[in-house]
Design a protein around this motif. Structure first.
Motif, PDB file in Angstrom:
ATOM      1  N   ALA A   1      11.363  -8.134   8.056  1.00 18.47           N
ATOM      2  CA  ALA A   1      12.132  -8.510   8.578  1.00 18.47           C
ATOM      3  C   ALA A   1      13.473  -7.744   8.597  1.00 18.47           C
ATOM      4  O   ALA A   1      14.195  -8.056   9.364  1.00 18.47           O
ATOM      5  N   GLY A   2      13.965  -7.995   7.143  1.00 23.56           N
ATOM      6  CA  GLY A   2      15.146  -7.505   7.054  1.00 23.56           C
ATOM      7  C   GLY A   2      15.384  -5.683   6.985  1.00 23.56           C
ATOM      8  O   GLY A   2      16.543  -5.401   6.880  1.00 23.56           O
ATOM      9  N   GLY A   3      13.950  -4.781   7.386  1.00 29.30           N
ATOM     10  CA  GLY A   3      14.022  -3.478   7.841  1.00 29.30           C
ATOM     11  C   GLY A   3      13.355  -3.152   6.941  1.00 29.30           C
ATOM     12  O   GLY A   3      12.300  -3.698   6.014  1.00 29.30           O
ATOM     13  N   ARG A   4      13.587  -1.876   6.597  1.00 27.39           N
ATOM     14  CA  ARG A   4      12.462  -0.769   5.752  1.00 27.39           C
ATOM     15  C   ARG A   4      12.849  -0.794   4.181  1.00 27.39           C
ATOM     16  O   ARG A   4      13.779  -1.249   4.421  1.00 27.39           O
ATOM     17  N   VAL A   5      11.539  -1.262   2.974  1.00 30.04           N
ATOM     18  CA  VAL A   5      12.103  -1.572   2.519  1.00 30.04           C
ATOM     19  C   VAL A   5      11.323  -0.669   1.148  1.00 30.04           C
ATOM     20  O   VAL A   5      10.193  -0.946   0.850  1.00 30.04           O
ATOM     21  N   LEU A   6      12.221  -0.182  -0.089  1.00 31.09           N
ATOM     22  CA  LEU A   6      11.091   0.621  -0.571  1.00 31.09           C
ATOM     23  C   LEU A   6      10.962  -0.389  -2.177  1.00 31.09           C
ATOM     24  O   LEU A   6      11.484  -0.144  -2.454  1.00 31.09           O
ATOM     25  N   CYS A   7       9.271   0.092  -2.347  1.00 35.59           N
ATOM     26  CA  CYS A   7       9.203  -1.125  -3.319  1.00 35.59           C
ATOM     27  C   CYS A   7       8.313  -0.674  -4.406  1.00 35.59           C
ATOM     28  O   CYS A   7       7.809   0.313  -4.312  1.00 35.59           O
ATOM     29  N   LEU A   8       8.903  -0.767  -5.751  1.00 27.79           N
ATOM     30  CA  LEU A   8       8.185  -0.179  -6.839  1.00 27.79           C
ATOM     31  C   LEU A   8       7.963  -1.690  -8.013  1.00 27.79           C
ATOM     32  O   LEU A   8       8.723  -2.261  -8.042  1.00 27.79           O
TER      33      LEU A   8
ATOM     34  N   MET B   1      -7.830  17.243 -13.468  1.00 29.04           N
ATOM     35  CA  MET B   1      -7.550  15.781 -12.954  1.00 29.04           C
ATOM     36  C   MET B   1      -6.047  15.143 -12.834  1.00 29.04           C
ATOM     37  O   MET B   1      -5.900  14.719 -14.107  1.00 29.04           O
ATOM     38  N   THR B   2      -5.656  14.570 -12.029  1.00 29.78           N
ATOM     39  CA  THR B   2      -4.800  13.934 -12.070  1.00 29.78           C
ATOM     40  C   THR B   2      -4.693  11.723 -12.410  1.00 29.78           C
ATOM     41  O   THR B   2      -5.502  11.406 -12.101  1.00 29.78           O
ATOM     42  N   PRO B   3      -4.244  11.777 -13.449  1.00 31.26           N
ATOM     43  CA  PRO B   3      -5.046  10.560 -14.337  1.00 31.26           C
ATOM     44  C   PRO B   3      -3.962   9.371 -13.035  1.00 31.26           C
ATOM     45  O   PRO B   3      -3.576   9.600 -12.322  1.00 31.26           O
ATOM     46  N   ALA B   4      -4.934   8.096 -13.387  1.00 36.26           N
ATOM     47  CA  ALA B   4      -4.669   7.273 -12.223  1.00 36.26           C
ATOM     48  C   ALA B   4      -3.215   6.282 -12.304  1.00 36.26           C
ATOM     49  O   ALA B   4      -2.781   6.084 -13.742  1.00 36.26           O
ATOM     50  N   PRO B   5      -2.398   6.115 -11.133  1.00 30.04           N
ATOM     51  CA  PRO B   5      -1.528   5.334 -11.736  1.00 30.04           C
ATOM     52  C   PRO B   5      -1.230   4.307 -12.188  1.00 30.04           C
ATOM     53  O   PRO B   5      -1.818   3.726 -11.930  1.00 30.04           O
ATOM     54  N   ARG B   6      -0.235   3.794 -13.179  1.00 29.89           N
ATOM     55  CA  ARG B   6      -0.277   2.629 -13.211  1.00 29.89           C
ATOM     56  C   ARG B   6       0.758   1.695 -12.479  1.00 29.89           C
ATOM     57  O   ARG B   6       0.693   0.691 -13.526  1.00 29.89           O
ATOM     58  N   GLY B   7       1.440   2.408 -11.814  1.00 32.51           N
ATOM     59  CA  GLY B   7       2.181   1.120 -11.493  1.00 32.51           C
ATOM     60  C   GLY B   7       2.352   1.685  -9.613  1.00 32.51           C
ATOM     61  O   GLY B   7       1.399   1.613  -9.067  1.00 32.51           O
ATOM     62  N   VAL B   8       2.728   1.277  -9.205  1.00 35.71           N
ATOM     63  CA  VAL B   8       3.118   1.235  -7.123  1.00 35.71           C
ATOM     64  C   VAL B   8       4.011   1.346  -7.170  1.00 35.71           C
ATOM     65  O   VAL B   8       5.522   1.125  -7.170  1.00 35.71           O
ATOM     66  N   VAL B   9       4.402   2.046  -6.021  1.00 35.56           N
ATOM     67  CA  VAL B   9       5.334   2.700  -4.857  1.00 35.56           C
ATOM     68  C   VAL B   9       5.034   2.410  -3.686  1.00 35.56           C
ATOM     69  O   VAL B   9       3.988   2.560  -3.356  1.00 35.56           O
ATOM     70  N   ARG B  10       5.686   1.764  -2.445  1.00 43.23           N
ATOM     71  CA  ARG B  10       5.104   1.773  -1.040  1.00 43.23           C
ATOM     72  C   ARG B  10       6.338   1.417  -0.467  1.00 43.23           C
ATOM     73  O   ARG B  10       7.541   0.639  -1.098  1.00 43.23           O
ATOM     74  N   LEU B  11       6.548   2.184   0.375  1.00 46.09           N
ATOM     75  CA  LEU B  11       7.242   1.532   1.530  1.00 46.09           C
ATOM     76  C   LEU B  11       6.753   0.411   2.409  1.00 46.09           C
ATOM     77  O   LEU B  11       5.698   0.183   3.004  1.00 46.09           O
ATOM     78  N   LEU B  12       7.190  -0.667   2.402  1.00 49.68           N
ATOM     79  CA  LEU B  12       7.466  -1.950   3.617  1.00 49.68           C
ATOM     80  C   LEU B  12       8.245  -2.087   4.529  1.00 49.68           C
ATOM     81  O   LEU B  12       9.344  -2.212   4.253  1.00 49.68           O
ATOM     82  N   ASN B  13       7.374  -2.561   5.736  1.00 44.80           N
ATOM     83  CA  ASN B  13       8.605  -2.601   6.490  1.00 44.80           C
ATOM     84  C   ASN B  13       8.897  -4.327   6.707  1.00 44.80           C
ATOM     85  O   ASN B  13       7.308  -5.017   6.782  1.00 44.80           O
TER      86      ASN B  13
END
Length: 95
Positions: A15-22, A1-13
């Motif tokens: 107004a300035g374009g696509r941003v990789l958010c951590l 079983m994979t442990p629950a993630p402790r952080g966040v990684v998302r791609l957000l659209n």
């Protein structure tokens, strides 16, 4: 079983374009969940927001560097917002 993630990684659209958010403590489980959702190929991004990161695992560092390298190869400048933890980890990578 994979442990629950402790952080966040998302791609957000934005107004300035696509941003990789951590945010938070971006561990291997967090990166794995992101890769399952978006795939292994780096996405074209105009920014990386890691200003709220408290810790980065090596898979997270690799994820950020992969996105920055892909942007560089495509001739795109990427805005990067870094927390002190990210600054320390990326200090030796010329980023």
């Amino acid at each position: 079983m994979t442990p629950a993630p402790r952080g966040v990684v998302r791609l957000l659209n934005t107004a300035g374009g696509r941003v990789l958010c951590l945010a938070g403590d971006v561990d291997a489980a967090t990166v794995d969940a992101f890769l399952r959702r978006y795939g292994r190929e780096p996405m074209p991004v105009e920014g990386v927001d890691a200003g709220s990161v408290t810790g980065l695992s090596m898979p997270a560092v690799d994820l950020v560097l992969d996105h920055l390298d892909a942007a560089e190869r495509a001739g795109r400048r990427v805005r990067v917002r870094r927390s002190p933890a990210v600054e320390r980890l990326l200090a030796g990578t010329d980023r």
